[in-house]
Design a protein around this motif. Structure first.
Motif, PDB file in Angstrom:
ATOM      1  N   TRP A 199      -9.740 -21.702  -3.970  1.00  0.00           N
ATOM      2  CA  TRP A 199     -10.366 -22.705  -4.843  1.00  0.00           C
ATOM      3  C   TRP A 199     -11.890 -22.610  -4.835  1.00  0.00           C
ATOM      4  O   TRP A 199     -12.499 -22.463  -3.789  1.00  0.00           O
ATOM      5  N   THR A 200     -12.468 -22.707  -6.015  1.00  0.00           N
ATOM      6  CA  THR A 200     -13.921 -22.889  -6.145  1.00  0.00           C
ATOM      7  C   THR A 200     -14.128 -24.316  -6.646  1.00  0.00           C
ATOM      8  O   THR A 200     -13.201 -24.942  -7.174  1.00  0.00           O
ATOM      9  N   GLU A 201     -15.331 -24.814  -6.503  1.00  0.00           N
ATOM     10  CA  GLU A 201     -15.612 -26.172  -6.978  1.00  0.00           C
ATOM     11  C   GLU A 201     -15.398 -26.281  -8.491  1.00  0.00           C
ATOM     12  O   GLU A 201     -14.881 -27.278  -8.989  1.00  0.00           O
ATOM     13  N   ALA A 202     -15.771 -25.234  -9.222  1.00  0.00           N
ATOM     14  CA  ALA A 202     -15.608 -25.244 -10.679  1.00  0.00           C
ATOM     15  C   ALA A 202     -14.127 -25.308 -11.061  1.00  0.00           C
ATOM     16  O   ALA A 202     -13.742 -26.059 -11.960  1.00  0.00           O
ATOM     17  N   LEU A 203     -13.291 -24.520 -10.377  1.00  0.00           N
ATOM     18  CA  LEU A 203     -11.859 -24.533 -10.667  1.00  0.00           C
ATOM     19  C   LEU A 203     -11.225 -25.874 -10.301  1.00  0.00           C
ATOM     20  O   LEU A 203     -10.381 -26.394 -11.031  1.00  0.00           O
ATOM     21  N   LYS A 204     -11.642 -26.428  -9.170  1.00  0.00           N
ATOM     22  CA  LYS A 204     -11.124 -27.738  -8.765  1.00  0.00           C
ATOM     23  C   LYS A 204     -11.405 -28.783  -9.841  1.00  0.00           C
ATOM     24  O   LYS A 204     -10.524 -29.577 -10.194  1.00  0.00           O
ATOM     25  N   LYS A 205     -12.609 -28.753 -10.361  1.00  0.00           N
ATOM     26  CA  LYS A 205     -13.002 -29.711 -11.398  1.00  0.00           C
ATOM     27  C   LYS A 205     -12.200 -29.487 -12.682  1.00  0.00           C
ATOM     28  O   LYS A 205     -11.747 -30.437 -13.322  1.00  0.00           O
ATOM     29  N   GLN A 206     -11.996 -28.230 -13.032  1.00  0.00           N
ATOM     30  CA  GLN A 206     -11.308 -27.872 -14.275  1.00  0.00           C
ATOM     31  C   GLN A 206      -9.853 -28.352 -14.302  1.00  0.00           C
ATOM     32  O   GLN A 206      -9.340 -28.734 -15.344  1.00  0.00           O
ATOM     33  N   VAL A 207      -9.182 -28.350 -13.152  1.00  0.00           N
ATOM     34  CA  VAL A 207      -7.767 -28.725 -13.111  1.00  0.00           C
ATOM     35  C   VAL A 207      -7.518 -30.118 -12.523  1.00  0.00           C
ATOM     36  O   VAL A 207      -6.376 -30.555 -12.444  1.00  0.00           O
ATOM     37  N   GLY A 208      -8.566 -30.795 -12.103  1.00  0.00           N
ATOM     38  CA  GLY A 208      -8.393 -32.120 -11.508  1.00  0.00           C
ATOM     39  C   GLY A 208      -7.780 -32.058 -10.118  1.00  0.00           C
ATOM     40  O   GLY A 208      -6.955 -32.888  -9.739  1.00  0.00           O
ATOM     41  N   LEU A 246       8.024 -25.828   1.264  1.00  0.00           N
ATOM     42  CA  LEU A 246       8.917 -26.228   0.182  1.00  0.00           C
ATOM     43  C   LEU A 246      10.280 -26.627   0.734  1.00  0.00           C
ATOM     44  O   LEU A 246      10.611 -26.331   1.872  1.00  0.00           O
ATOM     45  N   VAL A 247      11.056 -27.289  -0.102  1.00  0.00           N
ATOM     46  CA  VAL A 247      12.402 -27.713   0.261  1.00  0.00           C
ATOM     47  C   VAL A 247      13.385 -26.949  -0.615  1.00  0.00           C
ATOM     48  O   VAL A 247      13.327 -27.052  -1.849  1.00  0.00           O
ATOM     49  N   SER A 248      14.259 -26.179  -0.005  1.00  0.00           N
ATOM     50  CA  SER A 248      15.247 -25.415  -0.757  1.00  0.00           C
ATOM     51  C   SER A 248      16.282 -26.354  -1.368  1.00  0.00           C
ATOM     52  O   SER A 248      16.565 -27.424  -0.824  1.00  0.00           O
ATOM     53  N   ASP A 249      16.818 -25.959  -2.510  1.00  0.00           N
ATOM     54  CA  ASP A 249      17.830 -26.754  -3.214  1.00  0.00           C
ATOM     55  C   ASP A 249      17.318 -28.158  -3.519  1.00  0.00           C
ATOM     56  O   ASP A 249      18.022 -29.151  -3.316  1.00  0.00           O
ATOM     57  N   HIS A 250      16.101 -28.223  -4.014  1.00  0.00           N
ATOM     58  CA  HIS A 250      15.424 -29.497  -4.272  1.00  0.00           C
ATOM     59  C   HIS A 250      14.693 -29.416  -5.603  1.00  0.00           C
ATOM     60  O   HIS A 250      14.134 -28.384  -5.952  1.00  0.00           O
ATOM     61  N   ALA A 251      14.715 -30.503  -6.350  1.00  0.00           N
ATOM     62  CA  ALA A 251      14.050 -30.552  -7.655  1.00  0.00           C
ATOM     63  C   ALA A 251      12.601 -31.005  -7.514  1.00  0.00           C
ATOM     64  O   ALA A 251      12.284 -31.842  -6.663  1.00  0.00           O
ATOM     65  N   TYR A 252      11.738 -30.444  -8.353  1.00  0.00           N
ATOM     66  CA  TYR A 252      10.321 -30.791  -8.414  1.00  0.00           C
ATOM     67  C   TYR A 252       9.949 -31.047  -9.869  1.00  0.00           C
ATOM     68  O   TYR A 252      10.497 -30.418 -10.772  1.00  0.00           O
ATOM     69  N   ALA A 253       9.001 -31.931 -10.091  1.00  0.00           N
ATOM     70  CA  ALA A 253       8.480 -32.163 -11.440  1.00  0.00           C
ATOM     71  C   ALA A 253       7.348 -31.184 -11.714  1.00  0.00           C
ATOM     72  O   ALA A 253       6.527 -30.914 -10.828  1.00  0.00           O
ATOM     73  N   VAL A 254       7.301 -30.671 -12.927  1.00  0.00           N
ATOM     74  CA  VAL A 254       6.159 -29.875 -13.373  1.00  0.00           C
ATOM     75  C   VAL A 254       5.260 -30.844 -14.131  1.00  0.00           C
ATOM     76  O   VAL A 254       5.618 -31.348 -15.189  1.00  0.00           O
ATOM     77  N   ILE A 255       4.103 -31.131 -13.560  1.00  0.00           N
ATOM     78  CA  ILE A 255       3.190 -32.126 -14.133  1.00  0.00           C
ATOM     79  C   ILE A 255       2.374 -31.543 -15.274  1.00  0.00           C
ATOM     80  O   ILE A 255       2.223 -32.152 -16.329  1.00  0.00           O
ATOM     81  N   SER A 256       1.824 -30.351 -15.047  1.00  0.00           N
ATOM     82  CA  SER A 256       1.014 -29.700 -16.080  1.00  0.00           C
ATOM     83  C   SER A 256       0.843 -28.230 -15.731  1.00  0.00           C
ATOM     84  O   SER A 256       1.155 -27.797 -14.625  1.00  0.00           O
ATOM     85  N   VAL A 257       0.340 -27.485 -16.718  1.00  0.00           N
ATOM     86  CA  VAL A 257       0.096 -26.062 -16.519  1.00  0.00           C
ATOM     87  C   VAL A 257      -1.311 -25.713 -16.996  1.00  0.00           C
ATOM     88  O   VAL A 257      -1.863 -26.400 -17.863  1.00  0.00           O
ATOM     89  N   PHE A 258      -1.871 -24.661 -16.421  1.00  0.00           N
ATOM     90  CA  PHE A 258      -3.233 -24.243 -16.738  1.00  0.00           C
ATOM     91  C   PHE A 258      -3.276 -22.734 -16.888  1.00  0.00           C
ATOM     92  O   PHE A 258      -2.798 -22.008 -16.020  1.00  0.00           O
ATOM     93  N   ASP A 259      -3.840 -22.279 -17.989  1.00  0.00           N
ATOM     94  CA  ASP A 259      -4.063 -20.852 -18.238  1.00  0.00           C
ATOM     95  C   ASP A 259      -5.574 -20.699 -18.326  1.00  0.00           C
ATOM     96  O   ASP A 259      -6.190 -21.086 -19.312  1.00  0.00           O
ATOM     97  N   ILE A 260      -6.183 -20.167 -17.275  1.00  0.00           N
ATOM     98  CA  ILE A 260      -7.629 -20.200 -17.099  1.00  0.00           C
ATOM     99  C   ILE A 260      -8.180 -18.798 -16.892  1.00  0.00           C
ATOM    100  O   ILE A 260      -7.580 -17.987 -16.178  1.00  0.00           O
ATOM    101  N   GLU A 261      -9.337 -18.509 -17.495  1.00  0.00           N
ATOM    102  CA  GLU A 261     -10.086 -17.292 -17.184  1.00  0.00           C
ATOM    103  C   GLU A 261     -11.135 -17.650 -16.145  1.00  0.00           C
ATOM    104  O   GLU A 261     -11.944 -18.555 -16.358  1.00  0.00           O
ATOM    105  N   SER A 262     -11.102 -16.943 -15.030  1.00  0.00           N
ATOM    106  CA  SER A 262     -12.022 -17.218 -13.928  1.00  0.00           C
ATOM    107  C   SER A 262     -12.814 -15.956 -13.608  1.00  0.00           C
ATOM    108  O   SER A 262     -12.247 -14.861 -13.569  1.00  0.00           O
ATOM    109  N   LYS A 263     -14.118 -16.115 -13.361  1.00  0.00           N
ATOM    110  CA  LYS A 263     -14.943 -14.960 -12.962  1.00  0.00           C
ATOM    111  C   LYS A 263     -14.423 -14.353 -11.672  1.00  0.00           C
ATOM    112  O   LYS A 263     -14.361 -13.150 -11.524  1.00  0.00           O
ATOM    113  N   GLU A 264     -14.041 -15.201 -10.733  1.00  0.00           N
ATOM    114  CA  GLU A 264     -13.624 -14.742  -9.413  1.00  0.00           C
ATOM    115  C   GLU A 264     -12.217 -14.145  -9.403  1.00  0.00           C
ATOM    116  O   GLU A 264     -11.930 -13.224  -8.650  1.00  0.00           O
TER     117      GLU A 264
END
Length: 161
Positions: free
Chosen positions: A120-129, A73-91
């Protein structure tokens, strides 16, 4: 226009995104300093649902620029929040993940849920793009987000504003 308001481009290098958003859009802006709030997850989720502009700023007083470099990460630097995910995962149980983007298009978070994370699992990767690319886009858990980022800014601009 923003540079003109600030008298030149050099004066636009630092400052608060909240000031720029308010001036450029006229929309209401909420600013959350992570030192003074414990939980803003619900506000971030609601802002994401409404397609509001969300950004964050890295940098905590207990960490140095070198500490940030070690985690990508870069300190004192702005980042965009693109999206958020609230997910229930078995793992992993409940996952609260944020998808962020470094506007430089490179230098990404290297901790849990990063592109190279073994969580990361394949299912989670698919779920969040999920895409593994050096493009400045990465995922971070809400807990790590609150630890490594000092503020969240939400600009409530929308099509009918």
């Amino acid at each position: 226009m923003w540079a003109k308001l600030n008298h030149n481009y050099e004066n636009t290098i630092t400052g608060f995104a909240s000031e720029a958003f308010r001036c450029l859009t006229g929309a209401p802006v909420e600013f959350y300093n992570h030192d003074y709030v414990d939980n803003i997850w619900d506000q971030i989720v609601e802002a994401d649902k409404r397609n509001y502009i969300i950004c964050t700023s890295a940098g905590r007083t207990n960490l140095t620029s070198e500490d940030y470099q070690k985690i990508g990460l870069v300190s004192d630097h702005a980042y965009a929040v693109i999206s958020v995910f609230d997910i229930e995962s078995k793992e992993h149980g409940r996952l609260q993940l944020l998808k962020l983007r470094n506007p430089w298009g490179h230098k990404e978070w290297m901790g849990d849920w990063s592109d190279k994370s073994d969580k990361w699992t394949e299912a989670l990767k698919k779920q969040v793009g999920f895409v593994d690319a050096d493009d400045g886009v990465f995922f971070i858990s809400y807990g790590d987000y609150m630890n490594y980022y000092r503020s969240t800014t939400i600009c409530k601009v929308h099509d009918g504003f």
